[in-house]
Design a protein around this motif. Structure first.
Motif, PDB file in Angstrom:
ATOM      1  N   LYS A   1       3.041   1.335   0.048  1.00  0.00           N
ATOM      2  CA  LYS A   1       1.839   0.752   0.631  1.00  0.00           C
ATOM      3  C   LYS A   1       1.115  -0.091  -0.417  1.00  0.00           C
ATOM      4  O   LYS A   1       1.423  -0.054  -1.612  1.00  0.00           O
ATOM      5  CB  LYS A   1       0.917   1.863   1.139  1.00  0.00           C
ATOM      6  N   ASN A   2       0.116  -0.823   0.050  1.00  0.00           N
ATOM      7  CA  ASN A   2      -0.708  -1.631  -0.864  1.00  0.00           C
ATOM      8  C   ASN A   2      -1.552  -0.737  -1.756  1.00  0.00           C
ATOM      9  O   ASN A   2      -2.164   0.227  -1.288  1.00  0.00           O
ATOM     10  CB  ASN A   2      -1.641  -2.541  -0.068  1.00  0.00           C
TER      11      ASN A   2
ATOM     12  N   THR B   1       2.967   5.320  -3.079  1.00  0.00           N
ATOM     13  CA  THR B   1       3.332   6.058  -1.862  1.00  0.00           C
ATOM     14  C   THR B   1       2.466   7.310  -1.763  1.00  0.00           C
ATOM     15  O   THR B   1       2.090   7.910  -2.773  1.00  0.00           O
ATOM     16  CB  THR B   1       4.813   6.476  -1.875  1.00  0.00           C
TER      17      THR B   1
ATOM     18  N   TYR C   1       7.133  -3.620  -2.054  1.00  0.00           N
ATOM     19  CA  TYR C   1       6.107  -3.480  -1.017  1.00  0.00           C
ATOM     20  C   TYR C   1       6.741  -3.411   0.369  1.00  0.00           C
ATOM     21  O   TYR C   1       7.648  -4.165   0.710  1.00  0.00           O
ATOM     22  CB  TYR C   1       5.130  -4.644  -1.081  1.00  0.00           C
ATOM     23  N   ASN C   2       6.248  -2.479   1.174  1.00  0.00           N
ATOM     24  CA  ASN C   2       6.655  -2.294   2.561  1.00  0.00           C
ATOM     25  C   ASN C   2       8.089  -1.783   2.691  1.00  0.00           C
ATOM     26  O   ASN C   2       8.699  -1.895   3.755  1.00  0.00           O
ATOM     27  CB  ASN C   2       6.512  -3.604   3.354  1.00  0.00           C
TER      28      ASN C   2
END
Length: 844
Positions: A293-294, A309, A367-368
């Motif tokens: 996640k960001n 995470t 990311y993601n």
């Protein structure tokens, strides 16, 4: 592995809750139920309801799949119906409608239905952590199930009060995937409600194990307890199993340093930061999975980007701090460093703890992405620093120390987690060279063995890029003596083609010899030399030459009396089974083999064989990733063969009694004695068997060597061959014909002496020390180290040598004597010297 939910209750079913799990379409479900089961509605009994609900499936590679809605409704609505209380049609329709409307967005359909009538081999437990003790039980379970063509079933629970308070070591998803990897076919999760908790021991066995699961064999640990308030133990269970015809096997507890390996101990170790010991006891690394996640982007300020995470709330929490980790992204594992905690220097103390992970020596955008983080070692506790400058210096030091830890680690791990082409790596800086072994596996047949042996010789003699054997050898010399070879062997009913490479990593002139050597090997596999006139076929000239060479090799084996005697004996002993073929091929099959057939076999091998890659040494990330890309060249296939310990190689129990004599022109006789009923090839008792064999024929002080060679002078050579996957031990006596009868009698006397318990402490302890040194000596060469890890991996046995040596030290004389007692004599094969004019076959 199919996943089921089992509910036991004495009253009416909660219709809304259950129907909400079945479907999103009320009309579809209601119409089928009302049309097909109207008569059943009128006859429902609602006392003592038990239902088995299919939740989905975990495949052998750990991927989960849900049942289709059509399958759910068509195959399982009858089971739901049979559990409903007596209601009118309108009441039923109204209730189902309410249930459906309450879960309009339900996305994971769940099927109802009992796998009726199937016979099962069952074990019972929570299996949180799936540690080495659990794995011993599972190995025995899966072996027995496949031996008897039954279903290997783990019966577990959806919750236990104390576990909810303590937290799980493994997520439910990871636990199920690990059990599927071990060969479990069914995972049944019991709903732990009050009605179930109140079951007596007799009710549990009768209503669950017998009526629902059709249990034939039951495996539990020797400390197993069950029933209301855990009021019953092994004694009560054994009596109930005898009453219902269930075969009960209690599995000895595994220990380390005298302490029983348990999830409770592992949980305490993890919470204390003792990660290495906890991982060793589990046989796999503690891990958490999450979605990146960001974050706040602060790590980039330090030129140290991290993947953030959330911690899985169902799992126990580790101490806050810095860890050496291994992160798996897109099925590839990378060395990493992670911080678990609240980041006190940059965040509020009330923030939820998160995991920040950075890959070492690899740059990629995480990311993601989904990421799995394995924790290897606790480096230090989390600290608050007075400034970003001090924090930056601490991070740099952490990274260097963690990199040093990874560099010092010789831990066998799965680098590429692919279903069709798993890739295992053993990092080590102790050796100047690297090793690679590529295994391709198919069922053992005479044709497969012949084709794989011949094809292995062709693929390692030339390629499209180096079309002659001389050019191929020249290229190997240019790479500073890279060695590439091929061999075939059998693991029970599985034929293995093994392609090996050994090379230094880098030449004095800077050439990356290991990487270029692996490129050459894979180029030979995917781009062999093809025929000029018929380019869809392998090269005819190479085919004819290598076929001629292999014929000579097979004929030469006939002239080797040891090879010949064992080959002929095994052909007779396993006649009519999948184990009889010679893994190096058959002369008649080779003579009849055409170029067209071998060319087609090569194509099929690439599509159908189980592929496993093993590497060892100080191999850089670039080379590892290059090998992963080579593995991806194998075509994706729905028909690819898969090996799973206790499934394939298929379990086998030797039943036949061999009594055969053959006359030959050899100068001296061979007398082979066969024994079966050995410990399962994946059981920890195989280490006890190894110690027993060392006692019998290990060195000059061993029982047989000392007695029948040194004292009595009956033989001039004694050896053994242990065929673990075929349940066969062969003692091979090389002797003069006039000594055969006495040598046989004395050999059997020594074995019977062991079975009677006659074994001195001095010999037992000395032999244990000898075996310990043999195990330690495997670390002296990279080849020996890799062979050890590959063998243990293929049988799902202990790979950590510290735990293995502790298990060896804990073996008692009684255990060795028990294995000797369980061994059964399966006959002899007698090869008699100098009788060429006699009848070729006879019986004693």
């Amino acid at each position: 592995m199919k996943i089921y939910k089992l509910r036991y209750e004495t009253g009416a079913i909660n219709l809304v809750e259950e129907c909400a799990k079945i479907t999103q379409s009320s009309e579809e479900l209601v119409s089928k139920m009302l049309q097909q089961y109207e008569e059943i509605f009128r006859e429902i009994e609602h006392e003592g309801e038990i239902r088995l609900t299919a939740l989905g499936e975990v495949n052998a590679d750990g991927q989960e799949a849900a049942c289709s809605k059509e399958d759910l409704i068509q195959s399982n609505s009858a089971e739901i119906t049979a559990c409903l209380p007596r209601n009118s049609r309108s009441d039923l329709q109204e209730a189902v409608g309410r249930a459906v409307s309450s879960v309009e967005n339900f996305s994971m359909p769940v099927s109802e239905g009992k796998a009726a009538g199937a016979k099962r081999v069952v074990t019972i437990g929570m299996f949180d952590s799936v540690h080495r003790g659990h794995q011993e039980i599972i190995n025995r379970l899966v072996y027995t199930a496949n031996l008897h063509a039954m279903i290997a079933t783990c019966y577990s629970f959806d919750k236990l009060p104390k576990l909810k308070q303590q937290g799980k070591v493994m997520s439910e998803q990871d636990k199920r995937r690990e059990l599927a990897r071990l060969g479990v076919e069914e995972y049944i999760e019991q709903e732990f409600n009050q009605d179930f908790a109140n079951l007596s021991a007799a009710e549990f066995v009768e209503k669950i194990l017998v009526a629902q699961l059709h249990t034939e064999y039951l495996f539990v640990g020797e400390n197993f307890r069950f029933a209301q308030g855990q009021s019953a133990g092994i004694e009560e269970l054994a009596a109930l199993c005898r009453q219902h015809g269930i075969v009960l096997e209690t599995v000895p507890l595994m220990r380390y340093n005298g302490e029983v390996i348990s999830t409770t101990w592992i949980r305490k170790l993890l919470q204390a930061g003792e990660i290495k010991l906890a991982n060793m006891l589990m046989g796999h690394n503690f891990k958490v999975a999450g979605h990146v996640k960001n974050g706040r982007g602060l790590a980039r300020y330090f030129n140290f980007p991290t993947a953030n995470t959330a911690w899985n709330e169902e799992q126990i929490k580790l101490p806050h701090g810095v860890y050496a980790t291994r992160a798996t992204v897109n099925n590839v594992a990378y060395n990493a460093i992670s911080n678990f905690g609240v980041r006190p220097t940059v965040s509020n103390a009330t923030d939820e703890p998160t995991v920040e992970t950075s890959l070492l020596d690899v740059r990629m955008d995480l990311y993601n992405k989904d990421i799995t983080i394995e924790f290897l070692n606790f480096q230090r506790v989390e600290k608050r620093y007075p400034s970003f400058l001090v924090l930056t210096a601490a991070i740099q030091e952490d990274v260097q120390q963690t990199r040093n830890y990874h560099d010092s680690l010789e831990q066998f791990y799965r680098y590429y987690d692919s279903k069709d082409t798993p890739f295992y790596h053993l990092p080590s800086k102790r050796f100047i060279s690297g090793n690679l072994s590529l295994l391709l596996a198919l069922p053992l047949t005479e044709r497969n063995a012949t084709c794989m042996t011949l094809l292995g010789n062709i693929l390692t003699s030339c390629s499209a890029a180096y079309p002659t054997h001389q050019e191929y050898l020249k290229r190997l010399d240019e790479l500073y003596g890279v060695e590439i070879g091929a061999d075939t062997c059998a693991l029970g009913n599985v034929e293995i083609l093994q392609l090996d490479l050994q090379s230094i990593f880098r030449a004095p002139d800077g050439t990356s010899t290991f990487r270029e050597g692996t490129d050459l090997l894979f180029d030979s596999i995917f781009h062999p030399l093809m025929d000029e006139k018929e380019p869809q076929l392998l090269n005819r000239q190479v085919f004819e030459q290598e076929k001629k060479n292999l014929l000579s090799d097979l004929e030469a084996k006939i002239d080797d009396r040891d090879s010949y005697a064992l080959k002929k004996a095994l052909e007779e002993l396993y006649a009519g089974t999948d184990y009889a073929a010679d893994p190096h091929g058959a002369i008649a099959c080779l003579q009849a083999l055409t170029l067209q057939e071998l060319s087609a076999f090569w194509q099929n091998l690439l599509q159908q064989a189980q592929v496993m890659l093993f590497t060892g040494g100080n191999i850089g990330q670039k080379t590892l990733y290059g090998l992963k890309k080579h593995l991806d060249e194998f075509p994706s296939s729905a028909v690819r063969y898969h090996m799973t310990a206790n499934v394939q190689p298929r379990p086998f129990r030797l039943q036949k009694l061999l009594q055969q004599t053959e006359y030959c022109s050899f100068v001296r006789s061979r007398y082979l004695l066969f024994f079966g009923n050995l410990p399962r090839y994946s059981s920890n008792d195989s280490l006890v068997l190894q110690l027993l064999l060392s006692l019998l024929v290990g060195d000059v002080q061993s029982l047989l060597f000392k007695k029948i060679r040194e004292e009595l002078g009956l033989v001039y050579g004694i050896n053994y061959d242990l065929l673990n996957f075929m349940d066969c031990l062969v003692l091979i006596l090389a002797l003069n014909e006039d000594k055969v009868e006495l040598a046989k009698v004395e050999t059997m006397k020594i074995i019977q002496m062991l079975q009677a318990g006659e074994l001195s402490d001095e010999l037992f302890n000395n032999t244990k020390l000898l075996l310990r040194n043999e195990i330690l000596n495997t670390t002296d060469s990279l080849f020996g180290l890799m062979s050890y890890y590959m063998n243990q991996q293929l049988r799902n046995l202990i790979t950590d040598k510290t735990l293995l040596l502790d298990s060896l030290q804990a073996i008692t004389k009684e255990q060795v004597i028990q294995v000797a007692r369980e061994m059964s004599y399966r006959g002899f094969y007698h090869l008699i010297e100098s009788r060429q004019n006699e009848e070729k076959q006879g019986h004693e």
